[in-house]
Design an enzyme around this catalytic site. Structure first.
Site, PDB file in Angstrom:
ATOM      1  N   THR A 126       0.677  -1.333   0.017  1.00 48.65           N
ATOM      2  CA  THR A 126       0.117   0.079  -0.071  1.00 48.65           C
ATOM      3  C   THR A 126       0.854   1.112   0.053  1.00 48.65           C
ATOM      4  O   THR A 126       0.718   2.122  -0.946  1.00 48.65           O
ATOM      5  CB  THR A 126      -1.030  -0.217   1.175  1.00 48.65           C
ATOM      6  OG1 THR A 126      -1.742  -1.199   1.098  1.00 48.65           O
ATOM      7  CG2 THR A 126      -1.791   1.098   1.305  1.00 48.65           C
ATOM      8  N   ARG A 130      -2.548   5.137   7.161  1.00 47.79           N
ATOM      9  CA  ARG A 130      -2.716   3.753   7.698  1.00 47.79           C
ATOM     10  C   ARG A 130      -2.641   3.810   9.072  1.00 47.79           C
ATOM     11  O   ARG A 130      -1.532   4.224   9.853  1.00 47.79           O
ATOM     12  CB  ARG A 130      -1.880   2.602   6.962  1.00 47.79           C
ATOM     13  CG  ARG A 130      -2.018   1.292   8.025  1.00 47.79           C
ATOM     14  CD  ARG A 130      -1.243   0.203   7.307  1.00 47.79           C
ATOM     15  NE  ARG A 130      -2.113   0.134   5.727  1.00 47.79           N
ATOM     16  CZ  ARG A 130      -1.918  -1.132   5.228  1.00 47.79           C
ATOM     17  NH1 ARG A 130      -0.898  -1.851   5.639  1.00 47.79           N
ATOM     18  NH2 ARG A 130      -2.392  -1.253   4.018  1.00 47.79           N
TER      19      ARG A 130
HETATM   20  C1  NCD Z   1      -4.017  -6.171   3.307  1.00 53.69           C
HETATM   21  C2  NCD Z   1      -4.029  -5.125   4.765  1.00 53.69           C
HETATM   22  O1  NCD Z   1      -3.338  -4.325   5.005  1.00 53.69           O
HETATM   23  O2  NCD Z   1      -5.309  -5.329   5.167  1.00 53.69           O
HETATM   24  N1  NCD Z   1      -2.668  -5.695   2.767  1.00 53.69           N
HETATM   25  C3  NCD Z   1      -2.764  -4.785   1.728  1.00 53.69           C
HETATM   26  O3  NCD Z   1      -2.811  -3.521   2.114  1.00 53.69           O
HETATM   27  N2  NCD Z   1      -2.595  -5.241   0.493  1.00 53.69           N
HETATM   28  C4  NCD Z   1      -4.269  -7.423   3.642  1.00 53.69           C
HETATM   29  C5  NCD Z   1      -3.450  -8.230   4.862  1.00 53.69           C
HETATM   30  O4  NCD Z   1      -2.617  -7.570   5.170  1.00 53.69           O
HETATM   31  O5  NCD Z   1      -3.845  -9.263   4.903  1.00 53.69           O
END
Ligand code: NCD
Length: 305
Positions: A52, A101
């Site tokens: 991400t 995040r």
């Molecule tokens: C996901 C998340 O962070 O929720 N990862 C991501 O951003 N592609 C999925 C995960 O961590 O399993």
């Protein structure tokens, strides 16, 4: 000014425009190479991430912009006790747009309410992950040619998986979607989600064995068991290898079923599946860059400039 907190923040018409733009960016990268010259993206990541964060950064760099930020809470002033609300007001002085995040559900929403720049929720606890959903929808639309009339199986950790929650919300707006929720008892989709589906009259079935339903699916969305959200390690160890998609199970699936996974993968998809043409999870990661390019462009209001 517009933020992105949930995949439902865009209407389905706006999503169509966003995906058309992402497909155009994929085909004509050069055309967009300088549209963000002089602009800055801040990535504020209080929780681990590879895809991400780096796909946001790659997206901004592809548009000619620059990036700054931090990738763990320990190296930010959060470790000194600064609130998210204060942090975002400061970041607003340094950048034009922010992807955040956070392990706490709702933290990016608090940030958005105090921010002078667009804030994008890049994952908040076990709640939502809207830009992964935009990635998933763009992948499905580009490779299947539609977002309606689909039978989709979501498999694995449906309780804690925020990508699952966001994707169910987003797909529930399209015609004739049927969900199969494939999980052990302990990791079933939360009640608030199934209540929403019942209210909208959308069909879903809960199944434990993947083999029992894989043959019915147009799409299989595999997920990792979310270790970091478990209350005890024993439960995680017991459940972590509940599903392993291998060649034998895949032999039961339709020839054009797509396998998606937000990644990171642990054991839930055997590496022997990676070469199967139905396995599109690495392509999906690539679509994540195009859709984030389109999102940054849209939230910065550049289509009107
Ligand atoms: C996901 C998340 O962070 O929720 N990862 C991501 O951003 N592609 C999925 C995960 O961590 O399993």
């Amino acid at each position: 000014m517009r933020h992105l907190m949930s995949p439902l923040d865009f209407t389905t018409e706006e999503l169509d425009r966003l995906f058309d733009l992402a497909n155009d960016m994929e085909r004509h990268m050069d055309k967009y190479a300088h549209v963000c010259d002089g602009k800055k993206l801040a990535t504020c990541f209080y929780e681990p991430s590879t895809r991400t964060r780096l796909s946001f950064e790659a997206a901004m760099l592809n548009l000619g912009g620059k990036v700054l930020g931090f990738s763990d809470a320990g190296s930010s002033s959060a470790s000194k006790g600064e609130s998210v609300a204060d942090t975002i007001r400061v970041i607003s002085c340094y950048a034009d747009i922010c992807a955040m995040r956070h392990p706490k559900e709702g933290a990016p929403m608090v940030a958005a309410s105090r921010s002078n720049i667009p804030v994008i929720n890049a994952g908040d606890g076990g709640h939502q992950h809207p830009t992964q959903t935009l990635t998933d929808l763009l992948t499905i639309r580009s490779l299947k040619g539609r977002l309606d009339n689909l039978t989709i199986g979501l498999c694995g950790d449906l309780k804690f998986g925020r990508t699952v929650h966001s994707l169910i919300h987003a797909l529930s707006r399209y015609e004739n979607i049927r969900f199969l929720f494939i999980s052990p008892e302990e990791l079933r989709v939360p009640d608030y989600m199934t209540d929403m589906l019942k209210e909208k009259g959308i069909g879903y079935t809960e199944v434990i064995r993947l083999e029992d339903c894989i043959g019915d699916l147009d799409l299989l969305y595999m997920t990792r068991v979310q270790r970091e959200r478990f209350f005890n390690e024993e439960d995680y160890v017991r459940l972590k290898d509940f599903y392993i998609l291998d060649k034998d199970k895949l032999a039961l699936a339709q020839k054009d079923m797509l396998i998606l996974h937000p990644l990171p993968r642990v054991n839930e998809i055997s590496v022997e599946v990676d070469d199967d043409p139905r396995a599109v999870y690495f392509k999906q990661a690539q679509y994540g860059v195009y859709v984030r390019m389109a999102l940054i462009y849209t939230l910065l209001g550049l289509e009107n400039s």
